[in-house]
Each structure stands twice: as structure tokens, then as C-alpha cells.
Design an enzyme around this catalytic site. Structure first.
Site, PDB file in Angstrom:
ATOM      1  N   LYS A  22       0.858  -1.202   0.000  1.00  0.00           N
ATOM      2  CA  LYS A  22       0.000   0.000   0.000  1.00  0.00           C
ATOM      3  C   LYS A  22       0.887   1.242   0.000  1.00  0.00           C
ATOM      4  O   LYS A  22       0.688   2.162  -0.794  1.00  0.00           O
ATOM      5  CB  LYS A  22      -0.887   0.016   1.243  1.00  0.00           C
ATOM      6  CG  LYS A  22      -1.537   1.365   1.528  1.00  0.00           C
ATOM      7  CD  LYS A  22      -2.457   1.360   2.724  1.00  0.00           C
ATOM      8  CE  LYS A  22      -1.783   1.705   4.006  1.00  0.00           C
ATOM      9  NZ  LYS A  22      -1.521   3.145   4.233  1.00  0.00           N
ATOM     10  N   ASN A  23       1.882   1.272   0.861  1.00  0.00           N
ATOM     11  CA  ASN A  23       2.678   2.494   1.058  1.00  0.00           C
ATOM     12  C   ASN A  23       3.708   2.733  -0.031  1.00  0.00           C
ATOM     13  O   ASN A  23       4.365   3.767  -0.031  1.00  0.00           O
ATOM     14  CB  ASN A  23       3.316   2.498   2.446  1.00  0.00           C
ATOM     15  CG  ASN A  23       2.244   2.637   3.524  1.00  0.00           C
ATOM     16  OD1 ASN A  23       1.085   2.938   3.218  1.00  0.00           O
ATOM     17  ND2 ASN A  23       2.615   2.396   4.765  1.00  0.00           N
ATOM     18  N   ARG A  92      -4.644  11.071   4.262  1.00  0.00           N
ATOM     19  CA  ARG A  92      -3.545  12.039   4.374  1.00  0.00           C
ATOM     20  C   ARG A  92      -2.614  11.949   3.170  1.00  0.00           C
ATOM     21  O   ARG A  92      -2.104  12.955   2.678  1.00  0.00           O
ATOM     22  CB  ARG A  92      -2.784  11.751   5.668  1.00  0.00           C
ATOM     23  CG  ARG A  92      -1.482  12.456   5.819  1.00  0.00           C
ATOM     24  CD  ARG A  92      -0.780  12.010   7.084  1.00  0.00           C
ATOM     25  NE  ARG A  92       0.609  12.390   7.079  1.00  0.00           N
ATOM     26  CZ  ARG A  92       1.037  13.608   7.370  1.00  0.00           C
ATOM     27  NH1 ARG A  92       0.161  14.533   7.686  1.00  0.00           N
ATOM     28  NH2 ARG A  92       2.316  13.906   7.336  1.00  0.00           N
ATOM     29  N   CYS A 116      -5.089  13.058  12.183  1.00  0.00           N
ATOM     30  CA  CYS A 116      -5.847  11.805  12.074  1.00  0.00           C
ATOM     31  C   CYS A 116      -5.764  11.162  13.443  1.00  0.00           C
ATOM     32  O   CYS A 116      -5.220  11.718  14.383  1.00  0.00           O
ATOM     33  CB  CYS A 116      -5.242  10.928  10.996  1.00  0.00           C
ATOM     34  SG  CYS A 116      -3.678  10.264  11.530  1.00  0.00           S
ATOM     35  N   ARG A 121       0.156  15.190  12.783  1.00  0.00           N
ATOM     36  CA  ARG A 121       0.720  14.843  11.467  1.00  0.00           C
ATOM     37  C   ARG A 121       0.822  16.074  10.555  1.00  0.00           C
ATOM     38  O   ARG A 121       0.179  16.167   9.517  1.00  0.00           O
ATOM     39  CB  ARG A 121      -0.085  13.719  10.815  1.00  0.00           C
ATOM     40  CG  ARG A 121      -0.059  12.467  11.691  1.00  0.00           C
ATOM     41  CD  ARG A 121      -0.700  11.299  11.054  1.00  0.00           C
ATOM     42  NE  ARG A 121       0.161  10.708  10.026  1.00  0.00           N
ATOM     43  CZ  ARG A 121      -0.246   9.681   9.270  1.00  0.00           C
ATOM     44  NH1 ARG A 121      -1.460   9.209   9.402  1.00  0.00           N
ATOM     45  NH2 ARG A 121       0.558   9.164   8.357  1.00  0.00           N
ATOM     46  N   ASP A 305       4.270   0.793  12.069  1.00  0.00           N
ATOM     47  CA  ASP A 305       3.038   0.175  11.566  1.00  0.00           C
ATOM     48  C   ASP A 305       2.856  -1.244  12.070  1.00  0.00           C
ATOM     49  O   ASP A 305       1.779  -1.825  11.918  1.00  0.00           O
ATOM     50  CB  ASP A 305       3.033   0.180  10.028  1.00  0.00           C
ATOM     51  CG  ASP A 305       2.963   1.588   9.469  1.00  0.00           C
ATOM     52  OD1 ASP A 305       3.202   1.766   8.274  1.00  0.00           O
ATOM     53  OD2 ASP A 305       2.700   2.519  10.265  1.00  0.00           O
ATOM     54  N   ILE A 327       7.385   7.282  16.992  1.00  0.00           N
ATOM     55  CA  ILE A 327       7.139   7.962  15.711  1.00  0.00           C
ATOM     56  C   ILE A 327       5.877   8.822  15.775  1.00  0.00           C
ATOM     57  O   ILE A 327       5.874   9.972  15.363  1.00  0.00           O
ATOM     58  CB  ILE A 327       7.023   6.940  14.556  1.00  0.00           C
ATOM     59  CG1 ILE A 327       8.298   6.100  14.463  1.00  0.00           C
ATOM     60  CG2 ILE A 327       6.695   7.632  13.242  1.00  0.00           C
ATOM     61  CD1 ILE A 327       9.501   6.822  13.896  1.00  0.00           C
ATOM     62  N   ARG A 397      -8.554  -0.315   4.849  1.00  0.00           N
ATOM     63  CA  ARG A 397      -7.673   0.694   4.225  1.00  0.00           C
ATOM     64  C   ARG A 397      -6.329   0.075   3.860  1.00  0.00           C
ATOM     65  O   ARG A 397      -5.702   0.476   2.894  1.00  0.00           O
ATOM     66  CB  ARG A 397      -7.409   1.848   5.204  1.00  0.00           C
ATOM     67  CG  ARG A 397      -8.600   2.734   5.449  1.00  0.00           C
ATOM     68  CD  ARG A 397      -8.217   3.967   6.227  1.00  0.00           C
ATOM     69  NE  ARG A 397      -7.195   4.732   5.495  1.00  0.00           N
ATOM     70  CZ  ARG A 397      -6.656   5.848   5.969  1.00  0.00           C
ATOM     71  NH1 ARG A 397      -6.976   6.291   7.158  1.00  0.00           N
ATOM     72  NH2 ARG A 397      -5.762   6.509   5.261  1.00  0.00           N
TER      73      ARG A 397
END
Ligand code: EPZ
Length: 423
Positions: A22-23, A92, A116, A121, A305, A327, A397
Site C-alpha cells: 500500500k505504502n 492524508r 488523524c 501529522r 506500523d 514515531i 484501508r
């Protein structure tokens, strides 16, 4: 809204195929804005955030098709350079369009992404980088308004190795003739995938071996055909789900070295692994899980994550563990929900102290973000009895067909919508 009903107590067994990242695919899809030539991307996971990104590209004037995991993006008349708030507020990462639009139009108006669940962020690192490239950045009525007479290459040092800022600036610099250097840039594998795409498009993007990213931009960039790298967060999540249920699972189609530190931590707490070239086999074990202290950090450190799924595993360890989330300022929303399932977790600022318990018990819980949602799903798999998880859209998501993949491994996860299904 969809919910998951999870029947606990089934060890996961079998093999699971990991999807494209995804990223990586979100910024790569956005990179299609840098060219009017056809842009073809394979191994694009069918996720909510991917569909949102395809809507954004369409809203900006691209013609998009997406079938069987392949997205094809072609020019369809003049591109627009303003983005509707409706789409930005959903994700985002839509802010990543700023770089390409600024590079192409020397001006762009993008709604400021709100905070979020994970925290404020901000995007200050992105904006400082655009200013170094020659843009002026103003915020008006909740929009970021970028404009530049001309853009010039620059040496930019990021105050923090922000993943999004690194990608936004790489894409902008790819269309600025000359050599832009990013220092203290993010080093996540997804950055390498974006760099490979920009290089295939005609810009030269490479790591100069001194921890700096060099982008030799061009006046025009070509279309590209590319296959997205495996999703290291999905692969790590399934390894953790297998370990939590003490199952026997081969996680296939992944890049083990992208999960380097997770593999070390799993072995350190006593989970036996067989690590192949493109798979990790999580083996069954019946010894007690050892506790461990971890701290999240930019790659190659422990991935933020994976912090939530890791916490679920540690709720079952034999002793006291610690998770230090360095983070994001608010990434423990899954903790109180795990406590409702019988876990013993105390959070204080950025540290969660977890005292292992014998077992978890099913409960009615609510997901607040995508990785925390997967952590609750994992807990449901290990818990005795039934767990009902609300707001499954968070999980959708970032995880492609989660219930399908888990049920193929022997789990019992049912998706239902109480407003529609008379379950
Ligand atoms: C990317 O978000 C990922 N999202 C996130 O994954 C991931 O958690 C994060 O990188 C860290 O690895 C995508 O790639 C789409 P950052 P990003 O900029 O780019 C602060 C998931 O679960 N910051 O590296 O937004 C920021 O507030 C998602 O898949 C500034 O202060 O992350 C945060 O505390 C969640 N100013 C920290 O840096 C800025 O200008 C890391 O943010 C930018 C960031």
C-alpha cells in the site's frame, strides 16, 4: 458499516500470499501525474486507500482503469491542479500530489490534510522542502497554496526522515532539471520503489552511499510499466498473527529482509522461523513466549506500523514487555480495546507496559486505525469465544481481503453489516 465476527481458538495453518505494498503503490500512483504518457502499475492491492487515490487521479483529469490488480493511468485532456477537500480528508497521503502538481504547473492548491487518529501529522517538512526548491507556500482557508516563478534544484536536509516528505520532494525534483540532494531522507523500502519508478520514467534517482538521495531531474518524464514491491507491513502482520495463534504458516511473496528487525524480535521471544528468499515460514512452538522491550524507529528500525500487532503478541508473553512508540504521538488506541479482552496493558506517554496473561477472551471492540484494527483482529483469533470488531473500514484501508486470507488459513472470521444483514 461492516463489522467482523471472529470465533477464537483456531491455530492458523497453511500459506498466505502477500499483496503489493500500500505504502509504495500510493505514491507511485501519484507519480503518474508527472507524465502524459501511459502509466501501468501491476500488483496494486484492492484497498480503500488505493480506490481513493484512483478517484483523486480521476478528479485531477486522468483516465484510470483498474482490474485484476493492474492500474492503467492515461492522460485525458488537461490536468487540474486543485484537489477537492472531500478526497483529501479521507486520506492524508493525498497530500503527496503537491510535489508533482507544483513541478508541472508551478502552482497547486491542496487542502491541508487534517490530523488523524495517530496525531497532528503536520506537513511542515514537505513545505520547507518545496521552499528550498523555490516555491512559496501559503495556507489559506485550510488549503496549502504553492506557487513558484521557477523551481531550481537544491540540497535539502529533512529535520526528520519523513516518508511522505521524502516521496513528495523526490517527485517534485524529478521534473526539475539539475541535481537535487535530499539528506536525512527516509530509507523505507517503499522509497526505493518510488525511486525505481522515477528512474524508469527518465529521472536519475539514486542513493549516493553517503545516506543521501540524489535526484537528477529532467524536463519531461516518460510513462512506465512497473510491479509494486511486496507489502512488508502486511507480511509482518501475518507473521505476527501466525505466531500469536502458535500456528504453522508460510508467508509467501514477501521480501524477508524488509522485515529484518521483526524477524529478529520474533526469534528472540521464541518463535521459530524458517527464512527463505521470498517467504518466511512461522513454525509451531509450545514453549512460553519471552517478553521483550521494543522501540519504534524509522527504517530499518522497528516499524511503527507493526507496533500494534506486536503488542497483541506480547499480551500473551510470559512476563513484562514494553513498547515505546517514538514515531507517532497517539498510536496506542488499540491498547484499551485489548484490555477489554483481558490484556494487562498500562500506557504512559509514549510507553506501553504489557504484562502477559494466560489467555484473552472475546469481547465487543472498536477499531480506531488500520494497524490497531489488525491488532484487534489478531486478538480475536487467539481469544476464547467470540469477538465483534466495529469500524472494519479501518482495516480495509490497508489489508486486502483480510477475512478471505485468514479464513483460508483456518480462521473463522465473518464480515457482516448490522444495518443490512439480519445476522
Ligand atoms: C507514512 O506516513 C506511512 N503512510 C505510514 O503508514 C507510516 O506509519 C509512516 O510513513 C511512518 O513510517 C504512507 O506511506 C501512505 P511520516 P507519513 O511523514 O509519510 C511527523 C499505515 O499504517 N511529520 O514519516 O505521513 C509525523 O507527524 C500508515 O500504513 C512532521 O512532523 O509519515 C509523524 O509523527 C500509517 N512533519 C512522523 O513525522 C511533516 O512534515 C512520521 O511521519 C511530516 C511528518
Amino acid at each position: 458499516m461492516d463489522r467482523f465476527l471472529v470465533e477464537g481458538g483456531h491455530k492458523l495453518k497453511g500459506s498466505v500470499q502477500i499483496s503489493g505494498s500500500k505504502n509504495a503503490c500510493l505514491p507511485i500512483l501519484v507519480a503518474s501525474l508527472l507524465t502524459d504518457e501511459p502509466f501501468i502499475l501491476h500488483r496494486v492491492p484492492n484497498l480503500r486507500d488505493v480506490r481513493t487515490t484512483l478517484k483523486i487521479l480521476t478528479a485531477l483529469g486522468k483516465k484510470v482503469t483498474y482490474e485484476n490488480g493492474t492500474a492503467t493511468i492515461v492522460a485525458d485532456g488537461q490536468l487540474k491542479n486543485t484537489l477537492p477537500y472531500e478526497l483529501v480528508k479521507q486520506m492524508r497521503a493525498s497530500f503527496w500530489v503537491a510535489g508533482p502538481l507544483l513541478a508541472r504547473f508551478k502552482s497547486a492548491t491542496i487542502p491541508l490534510p487534517g490530523g488523524c487518529a495517530l496525531g497532528a501529522r503536520p506537513v511542515d517538512i514537505h513545505l520547507k522542502g518545496f521552499e528550498r526548491l523555490g516555491a512559496t507556500c501559503a495556507t489559506e482557508q485550510g488549503n496549502v497554496v504553492l506557487s513558484a516563478q521557477t523551481l531550481q534544484p537544491a540540497k535539502i536536509t529533512l529535520r526528520f526522515p519523513s516518508v511522505g516528505a521524502t516521496q513528495n520532494l523526490m517527485m517534485c525534483a524529478a521534473l526539475i532539471v539539475g541535481e537535487t540532494v535530499l539528506e536525512n531522507m527516509a530509507k523505507e523500502p517503499e522509497i526505493d520503489d518510488v525511486a525505481a519508478v522515477l528512474t524508469h520514467m527518465g529521472a536519475e534517482v539514486f542513493n549516493d552511499g553517503k545516506g543521501r538521495l540524489v535526484i537528477r531531474g529532467q524536463k519531461q518524464l516518460h510513462g512506465v510499466e512497473h510491479t509494486v514491491v511486496a507489502d512488508r507491513i502486511e507480511s509482518g502482520s501475518y507473521m505476527l498473527a501466525a505466531a500469536a495463534t502458535r500456528g504453522d504458516v508460510r508467508v509467501e511473496g514477501c521480501v524477508p529482509e524488509h522485515n529484518g528487525i521483526l524477524l529478529e524480535c520474533l526469534q528472540e521471544v521464541g518463535v521459530p522461523l524458517e527464512i527463505g528468499k521470498d517467504y518466511v515460514h512461522v513454525k509451531p512452538y509450545d514453549t512460553p513466549l519471552k517478553p521483550l522491550r521494543i522501540k519504534t524507529a524509522p527504517y530499518p528500525g522497528f516499524a511503527t506500523d507493526l507496533q500494534a500487532p506486536w503488542m497483541t503478541l506480547m499480551t500473551l508473553a510470559n512476563g513484562a514487555s514494553e513498547v515505546d512508540e517514538d514515531i507517532f504521538e497517539n498510536r496506542f488506541m488499540h491498547a484499551p480495546e485489548l484490555v477489554r479482552m483481558g490484556a494487562d496493558i498500562v500506557t504512559e506517554k509514549s510507553v506501553a507496559r504489557i504484562t502477559g496473561v494466560k489467555s484473552l477472551s472475546g469481547a465487543h471492540v472498536m477499531a480506531s486505525d488500520l494497524r490497531g484494527g489488525f491488532a484487534l483482529l489478531m486478538a480475536g483469533l487467539c481469544a476464547s469465544g467470540m469477538t465483534e470488531i466495529e469500524r472494519v473500514y479501518h482495516i480495509d484501508r490497508g489489508y486486502e481481503n483480510p477475512e478471505g486470507k485468514l479464513n483460508a488459513l483456518g480462521a473463522k472470521v465473518t464480515r457482516y453489516n448490522p444495518d443490512k444483514d439480519d445476522f
